[in-house]
Design a protein around this motif. Structure first.
Motif, PDB file in Angstrom:
ATOM      1  N   HIS A 108     -30.419 -46.165  -5.995  1.00 16.69           N
ATOM      2  CA  HIS A 108     -30.654 -44.779  -5.612  1.00 16.69           C
ATOM      3  C   HIS A 108     -30.954 -44.606  -4.137  1.00 16.69           C
ATOM      4  O   HIS A 108     -30.610 -43.592  -3.554  1.00 16.69           O
ATOM      5  CB  HIS A 108     -31.816 -44.194  -6.438  1.00 16.69           C
ATOM      6  N   ASP A 109     -31.614 -45.564  -3.513  1.00 14.73           N
ATOM      7  CA  ASP A 109     -32.016 -45.404  -2.117  1.00 14.73           C
ATOM      8  C   ASP A 109     -32.173 -46.786  -1.496  1.00 14.73           C
ATOM      9  O   ASP A 109     -32.359 -47.790  -2.196  1.00 14.73           O
ATOM     10  CB  ASP A 109     -33.324 -44.622  -2.028  1.00 14.73           C
ATOM     11  N   GLU A 163     -37.784 -45.877 -13.410  1.00 12.58           N
ATOM     12  CA  GLU A 163     -36.816 -45.098 -12.624  1.00 12.58           C
ATOM     13  C   GLU A 163     -37.223 -44.930 -11.160  1.00 12.58           C
ATOM     14  O   GLU A 163     -37.460 -43.820 -10.692  1.00 12.58           O
ATOM     15  CB  GLU A 163     -36.559 -43.727 -13.258  1.00 12.58           C
ATOM     16  N   SER A 218     -33.969 -49.279  -4.177  1.00 13.56           N
ATOM     17  CA  SER A 218     -34.504 -48.812  -5.456  1.00 13.56           C
ATOM     18  C   SER A 218     -33.398 -48.864  -6.504  1.00 13.56           C
ATOM     19  O   SER A 218     -32.303 -48.353  -6.295  1.00 13.56           O
ATOM     20  CB  SER A 218     -35.071 -47.402  -5.325  1.00 13.56           C
ATOM     21  N   GLN A 242     -39.725 -41.824 -11.083  1.00 12.58           N
ATOM     22  CA  GLN A 242     -39.528 -40.588 -11.846  1.00 12.58           C
ATOM     23  C   GLN A 242     -39.999 -40.701 -13.289  1.00 12.58           C
ATOM     24  O   GLN A 242     -40.322 -39.700 -13.914  1.00 12.58           O
ATOM     25  CB  GLN A 242     -38.067 -40.152 -11.759  1.00 12.58           C
ATOM     26  N   HIS A 251     -39.212 -36.319  -5.817  1.00 11.68           N
ATOM     27  CA  HIS A 251     -38.381 -36.810  -4.722  1.00 11.68           C
ATOM     28  C   HIS A 251     -39.250 -36.885  -3.469  1.00 11.68           C
ATOM     29  O   HIS A 251     -40.008 -35.959  -3.174  1.00 11.68           O
ATOM     30  CB  HIS A 251     -37.199 -35.874  -4.461  1.00 11.68           C
ATOM     31  N   ASN A 274     -27.767 -49.284 -10.842  1.00  8.29           N
ATOM     32  CA  ASN A 274     -27.852 -47.883 -10.419  1.00  8.29           C
ATOM     33  C   ASN A 274     -28.726 -47.698  -9.180  1.00  8.29           C
ATOM     34  O   ASN A 274     -29.794 -47.074  -9.250  1.00  8.29           O
ATOM     35  CB  ASN A 274     -28.365 -47.016 -11.575  1.00  8.29           C
ATOM     36  N   TYR A 332     -32.501 -47.794 -10.159  1.00 10.63           N
ATOM     37  CA  TYR A 332     -32.911 -46.845 -11.194  1.00 10.63           C
ATOM     38  C   TYR A 332     -32.852 -47.455 -12.589  1.00 10.63           C
ATOM     39  O   TYR A 332     -33.550 -47.004 -13.492  1.00 10.63           O
ATOM     40  CB  TYR A 332     -32.009 -45.619 -11.112  1.00 10.63           C
ATOM     41  N   SER A 374     -36.685 -44.222  -7.429  1.00  7.57           N
ATOM     42  CA  SER A 374     -35.609 -43.441  -6.831  1.00  7.57           C
ATOM     43  C   SER A 374     -35.779 -43.357  -5.318  1.00  7.57           C
ATOM     44  O   SER A 374     -35.500 -44.317  -4.604  1.00  7.57           O
ATOM     45  CB  SER A 374     -35.540 -42.060  -7.479  1.00  7.57           C
ATOM     46  N   SER A 375     -36.259 -42.233  -4.792  1.00  7.43           N
ATOM     47  CA  SER A 375     -36.337 -42.036  -3.336  1.00  7.43           C
ATOM     48  C   SER A 375     -37.460 -42.880  -2.725  1.00  7.43           C
ATOM     49  O   SER A 375     -38.481 -43.157  -3.365  1.00  7.43           O
ATOM     50  CB  SER A 375     -36.555 -40.563  -3.025  1.00  7.43           C
TER      51      SER A 375
END
Length: 207
Positions: free
Chosen positions: A23-24, A70, A35, A86, A122, A21, A37, A72-73
């Motif tokens: 994300h960025d 998690e 990243s 997150q 974020h 998964n 997730y 993410s950004s």
């Protein structure tokens, strides 16, 4: 990865693994960071061919669900990489364990500092500033809103509250910013204008 302006075929492709998964993705130093997730680390890849060259361990930030924190950004700033974790507890209804921003040394591939910032956060760049922006939901004593993270000072400070809107995208220029996020009913989106010098946030549209 594609070469800008040439979209017919990628320069290289890399399989990231089942349920990774991504994300960025951000370039920092000689590496491409992705990243993941669904993992407890950030993948580190060679820019030339996409081969996996290492991982950035995030297991110290685990939230107890057995999956990972998690990540993410991500935002690159002055040669360092900043990643938003997150930290959602998947097996407890995706309840929040509190967000963290980690600073990464892109050469040594290690976390050098961290900051606790709200929930479901974020990260966004702040052009022309030596700070970055963090949009976060309320968590414990931290209200929902837009925060400034200053690596040089090692601080996180609230710029403006957005109590009714879950911000998901922010673009800033100087002391003004525009944000988009979920309305309280989770069925509509709000567009907000921020004056970052005064902390005033005005909703200009709900769609």
């Amino acid at each position: 990865m594609y070469r800008p302006g040439s979209w017919l075929a990628p320069v290289w492709e890399q399989e990231l693994g089942d349920r990774a998964n991504p994300h960025d993705a951000q370039v920092c130093g000689p590496h491409l960071f992705v990243s993941l997730y669904g993992r407890d680390h950030i993948g580190v890849y060679a820019l030339a061919d996409g081969s996996l060259t290492g991982t950035l361990d995030l297991s110290n930030y685990a939230d107890g669900d057995g999956v990972g924190p998690e990540p993410s950004s991500m935002v690159e700033l002055d040669g360092k990489l900043y990643a938003g974790l997150q930290r959602l507890k998947r097996h407890e209804g995706w309840s929040d364990a509190g967000g963290q921003v980690v600073e990464i040394d892109c050469t040594a591939l290690e976390v050098t500092r961290d900051w606790a910032v709200g929930a479901n956060l974020h990260l966004f760049p702040w052009p022309g500033e030596d700070r970055l922006l963090v949009a976060a939901e309320a968590f414990e004593a931290d209200p929902s809103g837009l925060y400034a993270l200053s690596p040089s000072e090692g601080t996180v400070s609230l710029l403006a509250e957005s109590s009714e809107t879950q911000l998901t995208a922010v673009a800033a220029q100087g002391d003004r910013a525009i944000g988009i996020g979920l309305a309280p009913d989770l069925a509509h989106h709000d567009i907000l204008c921020f004056d970052l010098s005064t902390g005033v946030a005005n909703r200009i549209e709900r769609t």
